[in-house]
Design an enzyme around this catalytic site. Structure first.
Site, PDB file in Angstrom:
ATOM      1  N   ASP A  21       0.839  -1.204   0.000  1.00 51.11           N
ATOM      2  CA  ASP A  21       0.000   0.000   0.000  1.00 51.11           C
ATOM      3  C   ASP A  21       0.875   1.254   0.000  1.00 51.11           C
ATOM      4  O   ASP A  21       1.996   1.242   0.513  1.00 51.11           O
ATOM      5  CB  ASP A  21      -0.891  -0.035   1.256  1.00 51.11           C
ATOM      6  N   GLY A  22       0.328   2.322  -0.562  1.00 46.24           N
ATOM      7  CA  GLY A  22       1.004   3.623  -0.452  1.00 46.24           C
ATOM      8  C   GLY A  22       1.614   4.151  -1.737  1.00 46.24           C
ATOM      9  O   GLY A  22       2.297   5.176  -1.713  1.00 46.24           O
ATOM     10  N   GLY A  24       0.095   5.567  -4.233  1.00 46.87           N
ATOM     11  CA  GLY A  24      -0.533   6.851  -4.555  1.00 46.87           C
ATOM     12  C   GLY A  24       0.053   7.970  -3.688  1.00 46.87           C
ATOM     13  O   GLY A  24       0.391   9.042  -4.189  1.00 46.87           O
ATOM     14  N   ARG A  25       0.187   7.679  -2.384  1.00 49.71           N
ATOM     15  CA  ARG A  25       0.728   8.704  -1.479  1.00 49.71           C
ATOM     16  C   ARG A  25       2.178   9.039  -1.824  1.00 49.71           C
ATOM     17  O   ARG A  25       2.599  10.186  -1.762  1.00 49.71           O
ATOM     18  CB  ARG A  25       0.629   8.227  -0.019  1.00 49.71           C
ATOM     19  N   TRP A  26       2.927   8.016  -2.221  1.00 49.03           N
ATOM     20  CA  TRP A  26       4.331   8.222  -2.604  1.00 49.03           C
ATOM     21  C   TRP A  26       4.396   9.212  -3.771  1.00 49.03           C
ATOM     22  O   TRP A  26       5.219  10.133  -3.774  1.00 49.03           O
ATOM     23  CB  TRP A  26       4.946   6.875  -3.011  1.00 49.03           C
ATOM     24  N   SER A  66      -7.040  -5.988  -5.858  1.00 48.93           N
ATOM     25  CA  SER A  66      -8.154  -6.562  -5.099  1.00 48.93           C
ATOM     26  C   SER A  66      -9.452  -6.410  -5.883  1.00 48.93           C
ATOM     27  O   SER A  66      -9.528  -5.639  -6.843  1.00 48.93           O
ATOM     28  CB  SER A  66      -8.292  -5.833  -3.759  1.00 48.93           C
ATOM     29  N   ASN A  69     -10.376  -2.893  -6.044  1.00 50.39           N
ATOM     30  CA  ASN A  69      -9.589  -1.965  -6.873  1.00 50.39           C
ATOM     31  C   ASN A  69     -10.263  -1.598  -8.202  1.00 50.39           C
ATOM     32  O   ASN A  69      -9.883  -0.616  -8.846  1.00 50.39           O
ATOM     33  CB  ASN A  69      -8.183  -2.522  -7.157  1.00 50.39           C
ATOM     34  N   TRP A  70     -11.301  -2.361  -8.597  1.00 48.90           N
ATOM     35  CA  TRP A  70     -12.046  -2.004  -9.820  1.00 48.90           C
ATOM     36  C   TRP A  70     -12.717  -0.643  -9.682  1.00 48.90           C
ATOM     37  O   TRP A  70     -13.108  -0.035 -10.671  1.00 48.90           O
ATOM     38  CB  TRP A  70     -13.121  -3.059 -10.122  1.00 48.90           C
ATOM     39  N   SER A 197      -8.068  -5.683   4.827  1.00 52.11           N
ATOM     40  CA  SER A 197      -8.584  -5.371   3.488  1.00 52.11           C
ATOM     41  C   SER A 197      -8.946  -6.605   2.655  1.00 52.11           C
ATOM     42  O   SER A 197      -8.560  -6.700   1.483  1.00 52.11           O
ATOM     43  CB  SER A 197      -7.574  -4.498   2.723  1.00 52.11           C
TER      44      SER A 197
HETATM   45  C1  FPP Z   1      -1.611   0.366  -3.370  1.00 49.04           C
HETATM   46  O1  FPP Z   1      -1.243   1.685  -3.514  1.00 49.04           O
HETATM   47  C2  FPP Z   1      -1.162  -0.548  -4.385  1.00 49.04           C
HETATM   48  C3  FPP Z   1      -1.951  -1.175  -5.326  1.00 49.04           C
HETATM   49  C4  FPP Z   1      -3.343  -0.844  -5.555  1.00 49.04           C
HETATM   50  C5  FPP Z   1      -1.493  -2.236  -6.181  1.00 49.04           C
HETATM   51  C6  FPP Z   1      -0.074  -2.681  -6.102  1.00 49.04           C
HETATM   52  C7  FPP Z   1       0.520  -2.566  -7.432  1.00 49.04           C
HETATM   53  C8  FPP Z   1       1.838  -2.487  -7.687  1.00 49.04           C
HETATM   54  C9  FPP Z   1       2.862  -2.603  -6.661  1.00 49.04           C
HETATM   55  C10 FPP Z   1       2.325  -2.226  -9.074  1.00 49.04           C
HETATM   56  C11 FPP Z   1       2.366  -3.344 -10.034  1.00 49.04           C
HETATM   57  C12 FPP Z   1       2.261  -4.722  -9.510  1.00 49.04           C
HETATM   58  C13 FPP Z   1       3.047  -5.748  -9.864  1.00 49.04           C
HETATM   59  C14 FPP Z   1       2.796  -7.100  -9.295  1.00 49.04           C
HETATM   60  C15 FPP Z   1       4.187  -5.597 -10.765  1.00 49.04           C
HETATM   61  P1  FPP Z   1      -2.398   2.771  -3.467  1.00 49.04           P
HETATM   62  O2  FPP Z   1      -2.597   3.229  -4.862  1.00 49.04           O
HETATM   63  O3  FPP Z   1      -3.593   2.225  -2.794  1.00 49.04           O
HETATM   64  O4  FPP Z   1      -1.743   3.873  -2.586  1.00 49.04           O
HETATM   65  P2  FPP Z   1      -2.483   5.009  -1.743  1.00 49.04           P
HETATM   66  O5  FPP Z   1      -3.266   4.293  -0.683  1.00 49.04           O
HETATM   67  O6  FPP Z   1      -1.343   5.793  -1.195  1.00 49.04           O
HETATM   68  O7  FPP Z   1      -3.334   5.777  -2.707  1.00 49.04           O
END
Ligand code: FPP
Length: 255
Positions: A21-22, A24-26, A66, A69-70, A197
């Site tokens: 996770d994270g 987007g925040r990164w 997940s 995530n859709w 989650s």
């Molecule tokens: C959460 O970050 C991450 C995901 C929804 C999916 C994970 C995907 C990857 C690591 C990239 C590609 C995958 C592979 C297997 C190569 P977030 O977007 O929820 O972050 P946030 O909570 O900070 O918005």
């Protein structure tokens, strides 16, 4: 000193599961598009698979996409599929060279055909690899997995393949995507949220949970080793008392 030398190699988890996770925040912290965060996150995936293989950890399960995530914008969802395909394409040679088997958990139904095809090809090519299994959770939901297991079990009962009396925890586990694999010993969640989650709801029953504020794109070998050191300081009691554990060598939850 190599940070790996700080680990007790006899006390490593057999199965690590990660909620990545994270991303987007990164990206937001750097005023970048969220997709940049996912791209950087894919680099962490590479680093963590490589380190786990180096440490001889036999099972790694990564929550890549997940069921929930859709709900994200279509552009972001498509970018995630592109990154997944790019990852498979670029990592397949390393998987073959290092004996890594790619497996997926989750529902094929609903995935874009190009994703299904790429995953099928990679799974087929790595089928005979036996040194490590990487489970990519794609279109995965823990509750959905449990319901699907229940439906399959009912079907087996109605077909007289099993009796209701045969339904044990072991039998139930064999109807899950993770059939034949040990349950995770360690769950890592990055970016500070204390939530499961809908991930591996059945399999996480006795798992040690490690939550770190570090965002997934910043989670690389050093951060994994910190998580493993923390895990090695824990005492896994599986319902027993601490005294019992110290006079008893069996650590198995089922016994
Ligand atoms: C959460 O970050 C991450 C995901 C929804 C999916 C994970 C995907 C990857 C690591 C990239 C590609 C995958 C592979 C297997 C190569 P977030 O977007 O929820 O972050 P946030 O909570 O900070 O918005």
């Amino acid at each position: 000193m190599d940070p790996i030398d700080q680990l007790d190699l006899q006390k490593l988890p057999r199965h690590i599961a990660i909620i990545m996770d994270g991303n987007g925040r990164w990206a937001r912290k750097r005023l970048l598009n969220r997709i940049h965060g996912h791209r950087e996150g894919a680099k962490s995936v590479r680093a963590i698979v490589t380190t786990c293989r180096k440490l001889n950890i036999p099972y790694l399960t990564l929550y890549a996409f997940s069921k929930e995530n859709w709900r994200r914008p279509a552009q972001e969802v498509n970018a995630l599929w592109d990154l997944l395909l790019e990852y498979i394409d670029s990592q397949l040679p390393e998987m073959l060279e290092k004996g890594i088997k790619l497996n997926t958990i989750g529902d094929k139904e609903g995935l874009p055909p190009r994703v299904i095809d790429a995953l099928d090809v990679a799974k087929e090519k790595t089928r005979n690899n036996n040194d490590m299994v990487v489970n990519l959770a794609v279109n995965y939901g823990g509750r959905q997995e449990i319901i699907s297991a229940i439906k399959k079990i009912i079907h087996s009962v109605l077909e007289n393949e099993i009796d209701t009396e045969d339904i044990t925890m072991d039998l139930f586990s064999a109807y899950l995507f993770t059939k034949g694999q040990p349950d995770p010993d360690l769950l890592i969640r990055t970016s500070g949220e204390f939530r499961i989650s809908n991930f591996l709801l059945w399999q996480l029953a006795y798992t040690e949970i490690y939550v770190t504020p570090i965002l997934w794109p910043d989670f690389r070998e050093k951060e994994l080793i910190d998580a493993l050191r923390d895990y090695q300081r824990r005492e896994r009691r599986f319902g027993r008392t601490s005294d019992q554990l110290h006079s008893h060598s069996n650590n198995d939850p089922a016994s």
